[in-house]
Design an enzyme around this catalytic site. Structure first.
Site, PDB file in Angstrom:
ATOM      1  CE  LYS A 182      -2.363   3.464   1.561  1.00 34.19           C
ATOM      2  NZ  LYS A 182      -1.906   4.745   2.061  1.00 34.19           N
ATOM      3  CD  GLU A 246      11.713   4.740   9.967  1.00 36.10           C
ATOM      4  OE1 GLU A 246      12.045   5.677  10.888  1.00 36.10           O
ATOM      5  OE2 GLU A 246      11.649   4.962   8.866  1.00 36.10           O
ATOM      6  CB  CYS A 280      13.207   8.490   9.060  1.00 32.64           C
ATOM      7  SG  CYS A 280      14.119   7.097   8.028  1.00 32.64           S
ATOM      8  CD  GLU A 379      10.210  12.934  12.225  1.00 32.31           C
ATOM      9  OE1 GLU A 379      11.174  12.447  11.580  1.00 32.31           O
ATOM     10  OE2 GLU A 379       9.314  12.382  12.714  1.00 32.31           O
TER      11      GLU A 379
END
Length: 477
Positions: A182, A246, A280, A379
């Site tokens: 997906k 993650e 990331c 973040e």
């Protein structure tokens, strides 16, 4: 089935059971080009409940034969698929670039290579992923087998739409699982375009499928009772499916007085500008010891100002930094920058939009940022870093670990004893010594705390897609 996709011929249908099919759901995805906010498509299929059920049913039907396929045959299919990804790499990168905005030379080529290499690497494990056995002196021979889970799925992020396909589908398929991919609703085209390559490589129908969609589609997948691996909360509420997550980070990088200055500047300037900071494990919290601080600031600022000169149209070969992915991300990053200017720190460089159309933004650094400021705790996921000085090793360990995240950390020093002390003290899943913001295919990739659960890459990825079965044989008669 021929691969003939490009930015002028986009794949828009679901890929189920080795065929492109129209979604049963009337809703469609709408996508825009981040370099100018122009409409790319508004008729991309969005998989609904019936589509997910159809993909799961096809995968269940395919699973018994796929898991029993001789290892050499399964390996050759995966090797062939990897080669096809390389062969059509530029076209696949273009299909990502049209909605991600990442230049081919700076990021697209890397992504193609990562996807292909992940399939090759995991294919190489197929006849080498051994189980275990334990001595029979107690009268029982114990054998441990690594068995596939069955129907699995991967929900991949928009910032690495092709590379992460390899990281998730590679180990799943290598260990004998069927896999439903997906892609993000922001970057579906490269994933959908894999359909003809899946068929040409020789994957049987139902083994490797692609469902485009939004968060609703992801929710259907993660809560589906017949999928064995996906999202944690939904997994707990459905069938306790296996989960690997993650989730990003706020990575610290620590530069000591004895560090090689040029090396540190190079790694850290690259860290927040790669993929326009949408990475990331980007090192976004930089701490520099007082004795080298002024020299580092001068070098870091100059390097980022040079990077800013490479901002431009992602279709141009000379471009290194493209736009942020869309208006929502641009507004989010710009908001952090504007609030940062209002008392959270001192602006060292950047801080402005580039041009008057599209979602381009300068590499931005703030100095002297307070420990509780949002630009150091949250973040941002853009080309924004904070830069502070420190005095002692003890002090910087505490500052580095003062975060809810724990994906990666980096330390720059010529003292190997100090480097190893810091590597041990960092509360993170990965540590770079005289490097940062990188991963290796053959070593575990993942974080601690809010940065995720489980590990990708290496043997750990194979274990994540298998169930350990213990067999005990009575040898006493």
């Amino acid at each position: 089935m021929e691969f003939n996709f490009s930015k002028s011929n986009l794949p828009k249908q679901l890929f189920i059971n080795n065929e492109f099919v129209a979604s049963k759901n009337p809703k469609k995805l709408e996508l825009y080009n981040p370099k100018d906010d122009s409409l790319v498509a508004n008729d991309v299929d969005l998989a609904g409940p019936e589509d997910v059920d159809a993909a799961v049913a096809a995968a269940e039907k395919a699973f018994p034969a796929w898991k029993k396929m001789p290892p050499i045959e399964r390996r050759e299919i995966m090797y062939k698929f990897a080669g096809l990804v390389e062969k059509h790499g530029k076209a696949l990168a273009e299909l990502s670039r049209i909605t991600l905005g990442a230049p081919y030379g700076a990021f697209g080529a890397f992504e193609v290579g990562l996807c292909s290499e992940a399939f090759k690497y995991n294919a190489g494990w197929i006849d080498k992923f051994a189980g275990e056995s334990f001595p029979q002196e107690d009268g029982f021979l114990k054998i441990v087998r690594n068995e596939p889970l069955g129907v699995t799925a991967g929900i991949v992020p928009w910032n690495g739409p092709l590379g992460t396909v390899g990281l998730k589908a590679g180990p799943a398929l290598a260990t004998g699982n069927c896999f439903i991919l997906k892609p993000s609703e922001k970057t579906p085209f490269a994933s959908l375009a894999l359909g003809p390559l899946i068929v040409e490589a020789g994957f049987p129908p139902g083994v490797f499928q692609v469902l485009s969609g939004d968060g609703m589609t992801g929710s259907l997948i993660s809560s589906h009772m017949r999928i064995r691996k996906r999202i944690q909360e939904a997994a707990a509420k459905s069938n306790l499916k296996r989960v690997t997550l993650e989730l990003g980070g706020k990575s610290p990088a620590v530069v000591f007085d004895d560090a090689n200055l040029d090396n540190a500047v190079t790694w850290l300037s690259n860290a927040i500008t790669a993929n326009t900071g949408q990475v990331c494990f980007a090192a976004t919290r930089v701490y520099v010891q007082e004795g080298i601080y002024d020299k580092f600031v001068a070098g870091y600022k100059k390097a980022l100002q040079e990077k800013a000169k490479t901002i431009g149209d992602p279709e141009d070969d000379s471009t290194v930094m493209g736009p942020l992915i869309d208006k929502a991300q641009f507004d989010r990053v710009s908001g952090f920058i504007e609030r940062g200017k209002n008392g959270q720190g001192t602006l060292l460089t950047g801080g402005s939009r580039v041009g008057d159309k599209g979602f381009f933004i300068e590499p931005t650094v703030f100095e002297n940022v307070k420990a509780d400021a949002e630009i150091i705790t949250q973040e941002i996921f853009g080309p924004v870093a904070v830069l502070n000085s420190f005095k002692t090793e003890e002090e910087i360990i505490e500052k580095s670990n003062n975060t809810n995240f724990g994906l990666m950390a980096g330390v720059f020093t010529q003292d190997v004893n100090r480097a190893m002390r810091m590597a041990s003290a960092f509360d993170s899943g990965m540590v770079g010594i005289n490097c940062v913001s990188l991963m290796m295919m053959n070593a575990p990739f993942g974080g601690s705390k809010e940065s995720g659960l489980g590990r990708e890459c290496g043997r750990d990825a194979l274990l994540a897609f298998t169930e350990r079965k213990t067999i005990m044989m009575n040898m006493t008669y």
